[in-house]
Every structure is written in C-alpha cells, then in structure tokens.
Design a protein around this motif. Structure first.
Motif: not given
Length: 433
Positions: A15-17, A266-268, A299-304
């Motif tokens: 269940q990853s981004w 993690v993804a924020t 691409e949607d400006r999360r921090l990975l």
C-alpha cells in the motif's frame, strides 16, 4: 521464514504511494504444467524485466517467472533515484580497483543512465523522469570532501557536478541538518513502479512470456535447467537469477555474498506551497549518513522520505514511527505532519556495496546486490545478462571481476553480525562521529 511472504499479501503490491498512483497491468497467468524455453528468467524486477526484454528482442524464446507481480519488490518501492556512477564514489573505486578499472565502472554507470533514458523514450514509459540529484553534507568536513570530489570529477572525468556551500545548498533544500553539498544534474529521479510496469509491457510486447504468482522453490541444473514452481516448471537452455533480496535458498553461493536488508519510505499529505520549505527545486536528495536519508517531492507535491533500516525478516510494526524519527531530524517543522502512506521494501547489499554479477554454472547467470543504486544498475545488469547469454560478455565480466567477499559467517550468521555492525554505524550517525 520466506522474505517473499513475510511482509506482503500474495500477489499484491504494498500500500504505497507508488502503487496507488500507477495504472496496474492486467495479471499475467500463473505457470502451470511444463513449459519449454531458450532462457528462463527468475524475478520480475528491473533486472529480470530488462533481461527478458533484451533477450526477446533478439528472437530468443524467454519465460519470466515472478512470485508476486512484476515490479513487486525493490524495483517498485525504492526512492526513485537514477544516480551517476556506482554506489561507491570514484575516490573509493580508484583505491579499490585502480584508476583504469574505476574509469570503466564510471563509464558503465553513465551507460546505465543512458540506457534507462533510452528505454523510457523508446517504449513511451510515463514515469515522471526529471533531472537532478543532490548530495547533502551533514558536517563541514563532509561538505569539504564533496567539494573536492566535484573538482576531481570535473578534472579527471570531464563530468560536471556543482559544489555548494551552506547557503547555496539551503537555497535548494532549507534543512537545518545540512551544511552544504553538491548537485548532479546528470542524475535523475522517477516513479519507480511506473518504470517497472513499462518494462514489463515492453518485454511482453517483444514476445517474452511472463508468469506471475509463480514462486520458484527448486532449481535443477544440467545441460538444460529445470525451474520448479508451485504449479509448474520451466525447462530451458539458460537460467538467469534476478531475485535481488528475495533469493532465499535458491543459490547458497550468491546468498553468502548478497544480504537482504529492509528499508522504509513514507509519504506526507500534499504540501502545496509549503513544499518549497522542503525542496525549492524539483530534485532528489540523498545525504552522507551511513544509514542514508533520501527524499524528493512527488508529482502532487508530497514529500516522499526514505530512512531507517532493519535486518530481520519482519518489517517493524509501525513503519510511520520508524521513518518519522529521521524525518523529524531533517525537517523539524514536519515532525507532526500527517503521513498518508508508509511502506517497506527488501533490497540486496554486498560487503563492498557493488553489484554482484556471477556465472554460477555453464548456463546459469546471476545479478543482484545493487546496494541502493539499483535503478540504473539493475536495468543495465539485465542487458548485460542478456548479452552474456548470447556470448557477448565484456560488460558482464567487468562487474564479475569486482571483489565480492562472503559476509562473515556466510549465509548462516550474516544477519545477526550485520545487524550488530549496522547498529554501530547508525549510532555513529546519531552521535555525529
């Protein structure tokens, strides 16, 4: 216990981004009965998919078997950094193997990046490829080393890397943890699972036969190799092992030299304009710590953000908590930021942190142990394996000459001994030693 099934559901992506944002391929069939082939490839990550693609393009009959789904393992879960050179820097390689061989390895690293870019363009793989990887220094001494390294690469290799002082680096990445660094615009970053799925589509289109949910549990070598799965078997003239950290007990020689370790990301939630307080330029970053922190914007400006390692079979119960610790040190203002995704993956390392390419028998080849540098190394290794099957082994032999010592204790004791060593180095990171 089998790493293939220790932390994941059978036949499902984590269940990853990455999995949430990639368009899945229709499932390939389960291998049933006996299938004949010129070449059998075990493993559906970058190495196996690249090998299958390059072999099929030459007209060979290729069967690829994957225990879960193509791109399921490290190839579909990693930080997405397409780095230059090898996992070891050129200073280290020059001391380890000499200037001439170090130059060959640098050139192979440049070829690996070019190959990935070519495959993306040729097969129209939409994987958000973008230029730029920055190296972040956590101390003044490290920043000085990076500046000397950038000068060395320009003088001796004709390769331009921009050295940055503290202010220049903070203009790109305003983390208080960093004291400077360097920027490599010849490196790149991308969506790793989309790349893997694109390679699978290309291999399928070239005529390779792909079977998923077909875990290999036994291999019999001989004039023709027999690869036994749970419901079928492949009989082939050649075998390629491309299993990465999921080798298990399929080959004890490789297992003694290649160690599986787990790493976490993690993804924020989307940060919007606040993303500029993390990265003011759309580049990826990796720092100089032994247990590396690495990150980029989606691409949607999360921090990975990737950080933290473990050395057993099971992932930690709370991956978010594991990664939040280094995330909070690098970006204190995100200490309480909501984390929408958290996942782990198993990669393979070697003692020297260089790939392990080997001939295991007259018709058996293996490649693994990319040690966190696998986006370029693994795709290239697949092509080198394909060339070696066809008798063209110059690139393969360059990697095969590299020293790949056995881990202390071989396959039996490598995990507890490595855990002790890694814990010590992790402590040194935290203490700034």
């Amino acid at each position: 216990m089998n790493l293939l099934f220790s932390n994941d559901r059978r036949g499902e992506y984590p269940q990853s981004w990455y999995a949430e944002t990639a368009e899945p391929l229709p499932p390939y069939p389960v291998l049933k009965g006996t299938v004949q082939a010129d070449v059998c490839v075990v493993g559906g990550g970058y190495t196996g998919l690249s090998a299958a693609l390059h072999l099929a393009e030459t007209g060979l009959d290729v069967v690829l078997v994957e225990a879960h789904r193509v791109g399921f393992g490290a190839s579909g879960r990693n930080g997405g950094q397409l780095g230059s050179g090898q996992r070891q820097d050129q200073f280290t390689l020059e001391k380890m193997v000499g200037p001439e061989e170090a130059r060959l390895l640098w050139d192979l690293g440049e070829d690996a990046k070019a190959l990935v870019r070519d495959l993306i363009a040729r097969h129209d793989i939409d994987c958000a490829l973008k230029p730029g990887v920055a190296w972040a220094a956590t101390s003044a001494d490290s920043a000085d080393w990076m500046h000397r390294y950038a000068a060395h690469m320009g003088d001796q290799y004709g390769y331009q890397i921009k050295a940055m002082d503290k202010d220049a680096f903070h203009a790109i990445c305003p983390s208080p943890a960093y004291c400077g660094g360097m920027l490599d615009m010849g490196a790149a970053h991308l969506h790793p699972l989309k790349l893997a799925l694109g390679l699978a589509r290309a291999a399928d289109g070239a005529g390779a036969r792909i079977f998923e949910r077909s875990a290999v549990h036994h291999i019999k070598e001989g004039a023709r190799v027999t690869v036994q799965t749970e419901a079928g078997r492949v009989e082939a003239d050649h075998l390629i092992l491309a299993t990465g950290g999921y080798l298990g007990g399929l080959d004890t020689n490789v297992a003694a030299r290649v160690m599986p370790i787990n790493n976490f990301i993690v993804a924020t939630e989307p940060l919007g304009d606040a993303a500029d307080k993390v990265l003011a330029r759309d580049v990826a970053v990796a720092d100089d710590l032994f247990v590396v922190n690495y990150f980029r914007l989606s691409e949607d400006r999360r921090l990975l953000f990737g950080g933290g390692e473990s050395y057993g079979y099971k992932f930690p119960k709370d991956i978010r908590a594991t990664v939040r610790k280094p995330l909070s040190r690098i970006f204190p203002h995100l200490a309480d930021a909501p984390l929408t995704h958290a996942w782990g993956g198993t990669l393979a390392i070697t003692m020297k942190r260089l790939p392990h390419l080997a001939r295991l028998g007259p018709n058996v080849l293996s490649a693994s142990g990319y040690s966190g540098h696998g986006v370029g190394n693994a795709v290239q290794a697949g092509r080198l394996l394909a060339e070696a099957v066809r008798g063209q082994s110059e690139g393969f032999d360059t990697f095969a000459r590299l020293p790949t010592p056995v881990f202390p204790g071989g396959g039996a004791l490598r995990s507890p001994l490595l855990m002790l060593a890694m814990t010590w180095f992790s402590l040194r990171d935290r203490l700034g030693i």
